[in-house]
Design a protein around this motif. Structure first.
Motif, PDB file in Angstrom:
ATOM      1  N   LEU A 102       0.854  -1.182   0.000  1.00 55.00           N
ATOM      2  CA  LEU A 102       0.000   0.000   0.000  1.00 55.00           C
ATOM      3  C   LEU A 102       0.891   1.234   0.000  1.00 55.00           C
ATOM      4  CD1 LEU A 102      -2.287  -1.216   2.905  1.00 55.00           C
ATOM      5  CD2 LEU A 102      -2.947  -1.127   0.509  1.00 55.00           C
ATOM      6  N   GLU A 103       0.747   2.061  -1.022  1.00 54.28           N
ATOM      7  CA  GLU A 103       1.555   3.274  -1.097  1.00 54.28           C
ATOM      8  C   GLU A 103       0.638   4.473  -0.930  1.00 54.28           C
ATOM      9  OE1 GLU A 103       4.324   5.617  -4.323  1.00 54.28           O
ATOM     10  OE2 GLU A 103       4.228   3.436  -4.433  1.00 54.28           O
ATOM     11  N   SER A 104       1.043   5.353   0.000  1.00 52.81           N
ATOM     12  CA  SER A 104       0.254   6.554   0.257  1.00 52.81           C
ATOM     13  C   SER A 104       1.136   7.776   0.104  1.00 52.81           C
ATOM     14  CB  SER A 104      -0.330   6.515   1.671  1.00 52.81           C
ATOM     15  OG  SER A 104       0.690   6.735   2.620  1.00 52.81           O
ATOM     16  N   SER A 105       0.544   8.924   0.338  1.00 51.90           N
ATOM     17  CA  SER A 105       1.295  10.169   0.296  1.00 51.90           C
ATOM     18  C   SER A 105       2.303  10.237   1.442  1.00 51.90           C
ATOM     19  CB  SER A 105       0.336  11.358   0.358  1.00 51.90           C
ATOM     20  OG  SER A 105      -0.507  11.233   1.491  1.00 51.90           O
ATOM     21  N   LYS A 106       2.131   9.388   2.463  1.00 51.20           N
ATOM     22  CA  LYS A 106       3.000   9.407   3.638  1.00 51.20           C
ATOM     23  C   LYS A 106       4.041   8.292   3.661  1.00 51.20           C
ATOM     24  CE  LYS A 106      -0.436  11.209   6.912  1.00 51.20           C
ATOM     25  NZ  LYS A 106      -1.143  10.869   8.166  1.00 51.20           N
ATOM     26  N   ALA A 107       3.670   7.103   3.168  1.00 50.95           N
ATOM     27  CA  ALA A 107       4.540   5.937   3.351  1.00 50.95           C
ATOM     28  C   ALA A 107       4.161   4.805   2.401  1.00 50.95           C
ATOM     29  CB  ALA A 107       4.409   5.437   4.789  1.00 50.95           C
ATOM     30  N   VAL A 108       5.040   3.815   2.352  1.00 47.25           N
ATOM     31  CA  VAL A 108       4.749   2.556   1.674  1.00 47.25           C
ATOM     32  C   VAL A 108       4.710   1.504   2.771  1.00 47.25           C
ATOM     33  CG1 VAL A 108       5.537   0.837   0.012  1.00 47.25           C
ATOM     34  CG2 VAL A 108       5.885   3.279  -0.450  1.00 47.25           C
ATOM     35  N   GLU A 109       3.581   0.822   2.890  1.00 53.62           N
ATOM     36  CA  GLU A 109       3.400  -0.158   3.958  1.00 53.62           C
ATOM     37  C   GLU A 109       2.903  -1.479   3.365  1.00 53.62           C
ATOM     38  OE1 GLU A 109       3.880  -0.041   7.310  1.00 53.62           O
ATOM     39  OE2 GLU A 109       4.685   1.979   7.166  1.00 53.62           O
ATOM     40  N   PRO A 110       3.370  -2.593   3.919  1.00 50.98           N
ATOM     41  CA  PRO A 110       2.838  -3.879   3.479  1.00 50.98           C
ATOM     42  C   PRO A 110       1.542  -4.209   4.218  1.00 50.98           C
ATOM     43  CG  PRO A 110       4.540  -4.242   5.102  1.00 50.98           C
ATOM     44  CD  PRO A 110       4.463  -2.747   4.871  1.00 50.98           C
ATOM     45  N   LEU A 111       0.673  -4.928   3.555  1.00 54.76           N
ATOM     46  CA  LEU A 111      -0.484  -5.516   4.225  1.00 54.76           C
ATOM     47  C   LEU A 111      -0.044  -6.925   4.598  1.00 54.76           C
ATOM     48  CD1 LEU A 111      -4.187  -5.482   3.373  1.00 54.76           C
ATOM     49  CD2 LEU A 111      -3.048  -7.670   3.618  1.00 54.76           C
ATOM     50  N   VAL A 112      -0.077  -7.215   5.886  1.00 55.22           N
ATOM     51  CA  VAL A 112       0.319  -8.528   6.393  1.00 55.22           C
ATOM     52  C   VAL A 112      -0.942  -9.342   6.597  1.00 55.22           C
ATOM     53  CG1 VAL A 112       1.453  -9.765   8.277  1.00 55.22           C
ATOM     54  CG2 VAL A 112       2.364  -7.560   7.497  1.00 55.22           C
ATOM     55  N   THR A 113      -1.043 -10.468   5.893  1.00 55.92           N
ATOM     56  CA  THR A 113      -2.252 -11.278   6.021  1.00 55.92           C
ATOM     57  C   THR A 113      -2.259 -12.005   7.366  1.00 55.92           C
ATOM     58  OG1 THR A 113      -3.601 -13.041   5.080  1.00 55.92           O
ATOM     59  CG2 THR A 113      -1.240 -13.235   4.753  1.00 55.92           C
ATOM     60  N   PRO A 114      -3.374 -11.926   8.076  1.00 56.25           N
ATOM     61  CA  PRO A 114      -3.474 -12.621   9.355  1.00 56.25           C
ATOM     62  C   PRO A 114      -3.982 -14.063   9.217  1.00 56.25           C
ATOM     63  CG  PRO A 114      -5.382 -11.224   9.053  1.00 56.25           C
ATOM     64  CD  PRO A 114      -4.498 -11.009   7.853  1.00 56.25           C
ATOM     65  N   VAL A 115      -4.248 -14.481   7.984  1.00 55.99           N
ATOM     66  CA  VAL A 115      -4.811 -15.814   7.744  1.00 55.99           C
ATOM     67  C   VAL A 115      -4.039 -16.508   6.624  1.00 55.99           C
ATOM     68  CG1 VAL A 115      -7.144 -15.228   8.537  1.00 55.99           C
ATOM     69  CG2 VAL A 115      -6.521 -14.856   6.152  1.00 55.99           C
ATOM     70  N   SER A 116      -4.175 -17.822   6.578  1.00 58.80           N
ATOM     71  CA  SER A 116      -3.577 -18.624   5.506  1.00 58.80           C
ATOM     72  C   SER A 116      -4.665 -19.060   4.547  1.00 58.80           C
ATOM     73  CB  SER A 116      -2.892 -19.861   6.089  1.00 58.80           C
ATOM     74  OG  SER A 116      -1.855 -19.491   6.964  1.00 58.80           O
TER      75      SER A 116
END
Length: 137
Positions: free
Chosen positions: A70-84
């Motif tokens: 996820l890239e925003s005007s503030k940062a680039v962050e990963p989405l970490v999946t909580p499920v398999s």
């Protein structure tokens, strides 16, 4: 969404029917495949989203994997999946217009759908997640 079905915490919506991770990801396990997205708290922390790098349909993921960028005007962050599970759909509309995640994170802003491997993933209820974000605010 009507107010009765949501926890209101620090003016953020936390729908009761969803489950939540400590990484601010919501999962709707009431349907098959399960639907996943980022919480209102997460999208507010990120700011205006400008880019969304989605995984390929058919990708098998494990809980804890970084699956979306996820890239925003503030940062680039990963989405970490909580499920398999195995990714069965990705939200191309959100990829084309990431702002939909900011405007409707629990509706049109869903990110992907997965066929879950674990029938009962270890996630928080709305009340537990509401308490978490209250502590963070």
């Amino acid at each position: 969404m009507n107010e009765e079905n949501s926890e209101q915490v620090t003016n953020l919506e936390v729908p009761d029917h969803l489950l939540y991770s400590q990484d601010h990801v919501w999962v709707d396990t009431s349907s098959s495949p399960a639907v996943m997205g980022v919480t209102e708290y997460a999208e507010e922390q990120l700011g205006d989203l400008v880019f969304l790098d989605l995984p390929e349909v058919g990708t098998r993921v494990q809980a804890g994997d970084e699956v979306v960028e996820l890239e925003s005007s503030k940062a680039v962050e990963p989405l970490v999946t909580p499920v398999s599970g195995t990714i069965t759909y990705v939200n191309r509309d959100a990829s084309d217009d990431p702002g939909v995640i900011n405007s409707d994170p629990y509706g049109e802003g869903w990110i992907m759908k997965l066929e879950l491997e674990d029938e009962e993933p270890e996630l928080m209820t709305a009340k537990e997640y509401g308490a978490l974000i209250a502590r963070l605010s």
